[in-house]
Design a protein around this motif. Sequence first.
Motif, mmCIF file in Angstrom:
data_model
loop_
_atom_site.group_PDB
_atom_site.id
_atom_site.type_symbol
_atom_site.label_atom_id
_atom_site.label_comp_id
_atom_site.label_asym_id
_atom_site.label_seq_id
_atom_site.Cartn_x
_atom_site.Cartn_y
_atom_site.Cartn_z
ATOM 1 N N ASP A 1 10.063 9.545 15.133
ATOM 2 C CA ASP A 1 9.794 8.920 14.132
ATOM 3 C C ASP A 1 8.466 9.951 13.769
ATOM 4 O O ASP A 1 7.700 9.025 13.360
ATOM 5 N N ILE A 2 8.018 11.065 13.761
ATOM 6 C CA ILE A 2 7.246 12.099 13.772
ATOM 7 C C ILE A 2 8.553 12.986 12.112
ATOM 8 O O ILE A 2 8.920 13.545 12.129
ATOM 9 N N ILE A 3 7.284 12.530 10.819
ATOM 10 C CA ILE A 3 7.360 13.312 9.712
ATOM 11 C C ILE A 3 7.454 14.690 9.839
ATOM 12 O O ILE A 3 5.277 14.071 9.591
ATOM 13 N N THR A 4 7.282 15.809 9.436
ATOM 14 C CA THR A 4 5.765 16.399 9.381
ATOM 15 C C THR A 4 6.359 17.345 7.936
ATOM 16 O O THR A 4 7.590 17.516 7.321
ATOM 17 N N VAL A 5 5.862 17.612 7.601
ATOM 18 C CA VAL A 5 6.205 17.712 5.761
ATOM 19 C C VAL A 5 4.534 19.273 6.104
ATOM 20 O O VAL A 5 3.769 19.122 5.997
ATOM 21 N N ILE A 6 5.551 20.779 5.317
ATOM 22 C CA ILE A 6 4.462 21.943 5.498
ATOM 23 C C ILE A 6 4.734 22.444 3.759
ATOM 24 O O ILE A 6 6.567 22.583 3.370
ATOM 25 N N SER A 7 3.773 22.417 3.057
ATOM 26 C CA SER A 7 3.802 23.481 1.747
ATOM 27 C C SER A 7 2.695 23.407 1.298
ATOM 28 O O SER A 7 1.871 24.038 2.424
ATOM 29 N N ASP A 8 2.946 24.899 0.885
ATOM 30 C CA ASP A 8 1.486 25.670 0.495
ATOM 31 C C ASP A 8 0.078 24.807 -0.166
ATOM 32 O O ASP A 8 -0.714 25.405 0.141
ATOM 33 N N SER A 9 0.667 23.336 -0.715
ATOM 34 C CA SER A 9 -0.213 22.897 -1.494
ATOM 35 C C SER A 9 -0.179 21.180 -1.389
ATOM 36 O O SER A 9 1.795 20.927 -1.624
ATOM 37 N N HIS B 1 1.034 -0.730 0.152
ATOM 38 C CA HIS B 1 -0.385 -0.408 0.180
ATOM 39 C C HIS B 1 0.635 0.978 -0.026
ATOM 40 O O HIS B 1 1.296 1.173 0.942
ATOM 41 N N VAL B 2 0.627 2.473 -0.948
ATOM 42 C CA VAL B 2 1.547 2.973 -1.763
ATOM 43 C C VAL B 2 0.580 4.655 -2.060
ATOM 44 O O VAL B 2 -0.184 4.667 -2.363
ATOM 45 N N ASP B 3 0.782 5.132 -0.648
ATOM 46 C CA ASP B 3 0.006 6.308 -1.146
ATOM 47 C C ASP B 3 0.713 7.889 -1.614
ATOM 48 O O ASP B 3 2.868 7.535 -1.082
ATOM 49 N N TRP B 4 0.347 7.804 -2.863
ATOM 50 C CA TRP B 4 1.644 8.890 -3.860
ATOM 51 C C TRP B 4 1.123 10.319 -3.467
ATOM 52 O O TRP B 4 -0.636 11.110 -3.588
ATOM 53 N N ILE B 5 1.334 11.379 -2.870
ATOM 54 C CA ILE B 5 1.188 12.830 -3.105
ATOM 55 C C ILE B 5 1.909 13.916 -3.620
ATOM 56 O O ILE B 5 3.324 13.842 -4.242
ATOM 57 N N ALA B 6 0.969 14.559 -4.673
ATOM 58 C CA ALA B 6 1.853 15.938 -4.713
ATOM 59 C C ALA B 6 1.839 17.133 -3.686
ATOM 60 O O ALA B 6 1.275 17.300 -3.875
ATOM 61 N N VAL B 7 3.095 16.992 -4.112
ATOM 62 C CA VAL B 7 3.369 18.266 -2.992
ATOM 63 C C VAL B 7 4.297 19.437 -3.678
ATOM 64 O O VAL B 7 5.415 19.356 -4.874
ATOM 65 N N ASN B 8 4.148 20.697 -3.321
ATOM 66 C CA ASN B 8 4.534 21.785 -4.483
ATOM 67 C C ASN B 8 5.724 22.333 -2.951
ATOM 68 O O ASN B 8 5.245 23.868 -3.280
ATOM 69 N N GLY B 9 6.140 22.329 -3.300
ATOM 70 C CA GLY B 9 7.553 22.704 -2.062
ATOM 71 C C GLY B 9 7.691 22.669 -0.724
ATOM 72 O O GLY B 9 6.446 22.384 -0.470
ATOM 73 N N GLY B 10 8.570 22.970 -0.490
ATOM 74 C CA GLY B 10 8.168 23.557 1.459
ATOM 75 C C GLY B 10 9.145 22.649 1.577
ATOM 76 O O GLY B 10 10.240 22.750 1.579
ATOM 77 N N ILE B 11 9.031 22.238 3.460
ATOM 78 C CA ILE B 11 9.946 22.100 4.248
ATOM 79 C C ILE B 11 9.510 20.461 4.672
ATOM 80 O O ILE B 11 7.909 20.798 4.632
ATOM 81 N N ILE B 12 10.693 19.970 4.756
ATOM 82 C CA ILE B 12 9.820 18.529 6.076
ATOM 83 C C ILE B 12 11.263 18.514 6.730
ATOM 84 O O ILE B 12 12.128 19.067 6.688
#
Length: 138
Positions: free
Chosen positions: A76-84, A60-71
């Motif tokens: 064991d916590i991954i946070t991505v902050i992105s405009d969209s 099971h793989v989820d694909w997400i279009a990320v439009n830049g930002g930071i990771i």
Amino acid sequence: MGQMTVQIVTPDGIKYDHHAAFVLVKTVDGEMGVYSGHEELIAVLEIGEMKVRRVDDENHVDWIAVNGGIIEVNKDIITVISDSAERERDIDISRAERAKLRAERELEEAQTARNIDMEMRATVALQRAINRIRVGKH
């Protein structure tokens, strides 16, 4: 294999919140894979696809279009902050293809007019549209 919590946050709120065994993102320094126990870090993301292999099923793989930002990887916590950000299942490919055509026209007009600002905006719009199309076709 350990698990991580993955969250993607945009100005519209939390777009993704699941447990993962593996995450792959595109940073300004290249692709980066993250497993449980990864060293803590913060990195700048490019416009690109994000791959999240879920813990509930290794296939099971989820694909997400990320439009830049930071990771941020913190324990064991991954946070991505992105405009969209947009999950594969939520992408309207025909809309993304229209956006691609529009961005290509705008890019051509900007190059003809030698308008650097307009060219940069059109280039980013084109990258975003191509990314959404690529993710939407997984």
